[in-house]
Design an enzyme around this catalytic site. Structure first.
Site, short mmCIF file in Angstrom:
data_model
loop_
_atom_site.label_atom_id
_atom_site.label_comp_id
_atom_site.label_asym_id
_atom_site.label_seq_id
_atom_site.Cartn_x
_atom_site.Cartn_y
_atom_site.Cartn_z
N LYS A 108 64.54 24.92 83.58
CA LYS A 108 65.20 26.05 84.42
C LYS A 108 66.55 26.02 85.04
O LYS A 108 67.37 27.00 84.93
CB LYS A 108 64.39 26.19 85.60
CG LYS A 108 62.98 26.52 85.41
CD LYS A 108 62.26 26.86 86.82
CE LYS A 108 62.26 25.99 87.83
NZ LYS A 108 61.49 24.59 87.73
N ARG A 165 67.73 11.39 89.63
CA ARG A 165 67.15 11.95 90.88
C ARG A 165 65.99 11.37 91.69
O ARG A 165 65.18 10.88 90.50
CB ARG A 165 66.66 13.39 90.60
CG ARG A 165 67.63 14.42 91.26
CD ARG A 165 67.17 15.84 90.63
NE ARG A 165 66.14 16.26 91.30
CZ ARG A 165 65.31 17.28 91.04
NH1 ARG A 165 66.21 18.32 90.42
NH2 ARG A 165 64.26 17.68 91.69
N ARG A 222 54.60 16.93 92.20
CA ARG A 222 55.43 18.15 92.03
C ARG A 222 54.69 19.11 90.88
O ARG A 222 54.62 20.32 91.40
CB ARG A 222 56.82 17.86 91.51
CG ARG A 222 57.53 17.34 92.62
CD ARG A 222 58.86 16.41 92.26
NE ARG A 222 59.69 17.09 91.33
CZ ARG A 222 60.66 16.88 90.38
NH1 ARG A 222 60.56 15.43 90.31
NH2 ARG A 222 61.25 17.41 89.63
N ARG A 231 65.68 12.23 82.38
CA ARG A 231 66.91 13.05 83.15
C ARG A 231 67.86 12.22 83.91
O ARG A 231 67.59 11.47 84.80
CB ARG A 231 66.02 14.21 83.92
CG ARG A 231 67.12 14.98 84.93
CD ARG A 231 66.42 16.30 85.11
NE ARG A 231 65.66 16.34 86.33
CZ ARG A 231 65.17 17.42 86.77
NH1 ARG A 231 65.20 18.58 86.31
NH2 ARG A 231 64.66 17.14 88.09
N ARG A 271 58.48 30.07 95.21
CA ARG A 271 57.66 28.90 94.95
C ARG A 271 56.35 29.13 95.49
O ARG A 271 55.27 28.49 95.15
CB ARG A 271 58.35 27.81 95.21
CG ARG A 271 58.69 26.84 94.24
CD ARG A 271 59.37 25.46 94.83
NE ARG A 271 59.56 24.37 94.09
CZ ARG A 271 60.64 24.03 93.39
NH1 ARG A 271 61.47 24.86 93.49
NH2 ARG A 271 60.72 23.14 92.77
P1 ADP Z 1 62.24 20.51 90.45
O1 ADP Z 1 61.84 22.12 89.92
O2 ADP Z 1 62.59 19.87 89.43
O3 ADP Z 1 60.93 20.04 91.13
P2 ADP Z 1 63.93 21.47 92.43
O4 ADP Z 1 65.44 21.00 92.25
O5 ADP Z 1 63.80 23.03 92.42
O6 ADP Z 1 63.14 20.54 91.32
O7 ADP Z 1 63.40 21.10 93.88
C1 ADP Z 1 63.46 19.85 94.49
C2 ADP Z 1 62.54 19.67 95.77
O8 ADP Z 1 63.38 20.89 96.46
C3 ADP Z 1 61.06 20.34 95.72
O9 ADP Z 1 60.37 19.62 95.19
C4 ADP Z 1 60.92 20.77 97.11
O10 ADP Z 1 60.59 19.52 98.04
C5 ADP Z 1 62.34 21.43 97.61
N1 ADP Z 1 62.48 22.91 97.35
C6 ADP Z 1 63.17 23.63 96.43
N2 ADP Z 1 63.08 24.88 96.63
C7 ADP Z 1 61.98 24.98 97.17
C8 ADP Z 1 61.13 26.09 97.68
N3 ADP Z 1 61.45 27.31 97.22
N4 ADP Z 1 60.17 25.90 98.52
C9 ADP Z 1 59.91 24.76 99.06
N5 ADP Z 1 60.59 23.57 98.72
C10 ADP Z 1 61.36 23.60 97.69
#
Ligand code: ADP
Ligand code: ZN
Length: 215
Positions: free
Chosen positions: A15, A155, A166, A125, A90
């Site tokens: 994404k 990361r 996750r 990654r 989310r």
């Molecule tokens: P990925 O999609 O690879 O899991 P992201 O970089 O989008 O990772 O997000 C990393 C972390 O940030 C998530 O695991 C969560 O803890 C937090 N996070 C990001 N966006 C949201 C959201 N919309 N709601 C709640 N937590 C979020």
């Protein structure tokens, strides 16, 4: 053509990479909530202090905090021509909160990839800690960011147990959101297997075909 897009899909479907490419092509901002939160953690801000523990364990940050972060970001002038939301909403609550702002989403791009492939991708990654540039699995030799020149890193949450967590959170809390948008007929489903360019072409073609349909 209005371009208020949301990208939905499990972690590791590409994404972020796709959002970055669409943002460059259409000259509209890429808003990654994961990157906004990681920046907050690194800067040591109050928000960063609150969200760090959730992120470290692969849990979602509470909805009210996320809504504030996103509303603040969407109040900037640069989103007037559209935006690409990556990582938000989310949960159903976040989507309803976004609906209440009155900002209409035009399209939701749902990118799907199987879990085995996701795990493989996340375990290999590397990304730029400064600008969020993500190294594709195909670019094995690259070890510094082509834009910033800093060393690419893994990361902290790309660890097998946290990845599994996750994925579970995604299945339980984010996947049900698709129905929220499918009911409106705005979801474009895209196969996320293949090279970055292949997936990008599928997204662009899907969005253009749908535009033609609606004329
Ligand atoms: P990925 O999609 O690879 O899991 P992201 O970089 O989008 O990772 O997000 C990393 C972390 O940030 C998530 O695991 C969560 O803890 C937090 N996070 C990001 N966006 C949201 C959201 N919309 N709601 C709640 N937590 C979020
Ligand atoms: Zn960089």
């Amino acid at each position: 053509m209005d371009r208020r897009l949301v990208l939905i899909g499990p972690p590791g479907t590409g994404k972020g990479t796709q959002a970055q490419m669409l943002s460059e092509e259409w000259k509209i901002p890429h808003i990654s909530t994961g990157s906004l939160l990681r920046e907050a953690v690194e800067s040591g801000s109050e928000l960063g202090g609150v969200v760090e523990q959730y992120m470290r364990s692969g849990e979602l940050v509470p909805d009210n905090i996320m809504l504030d972060v996103v509303k603040e970001r969407l109040s900037h002038n640069d989103v007037s021509g559209g935006f690409i939301l990556d990582g938000f909403p989310r949960t159903i609550e976040q989507a309803e909160g976004l609906d209440r702002t009155g900002i209409d989403i035009d399209r939701v791009v749902y990118i799907y990839v199987d879990e085995d492939e996701i795990i493989r991708r996340l375990l290999s990654r590397y990304e730029c800690p400064k600008c969020g540039y993500i190294k594709g699995a195909e670019n094995n030799k690259e070890d510094v960011c082509p834009k910033c020149g800093v060393k690419l890193v893994r990361r902290a949450d790309d660890d097998i147990d946290i990845i599994k967590k996750r994925l579970k959170v995604y299945r339980e809390q984010t996947e049900p959101l698709l129905d929220h948008y499918k009911d409106r007929g705005i979801v474009l489903e895209v196969d996320g297997n293949g090279t970055v360019e292949e997936v990008f072409r599928r997204i662009e073609k899907g969005l253009i075909d749908e535009d033609k349909h609606q004329e």
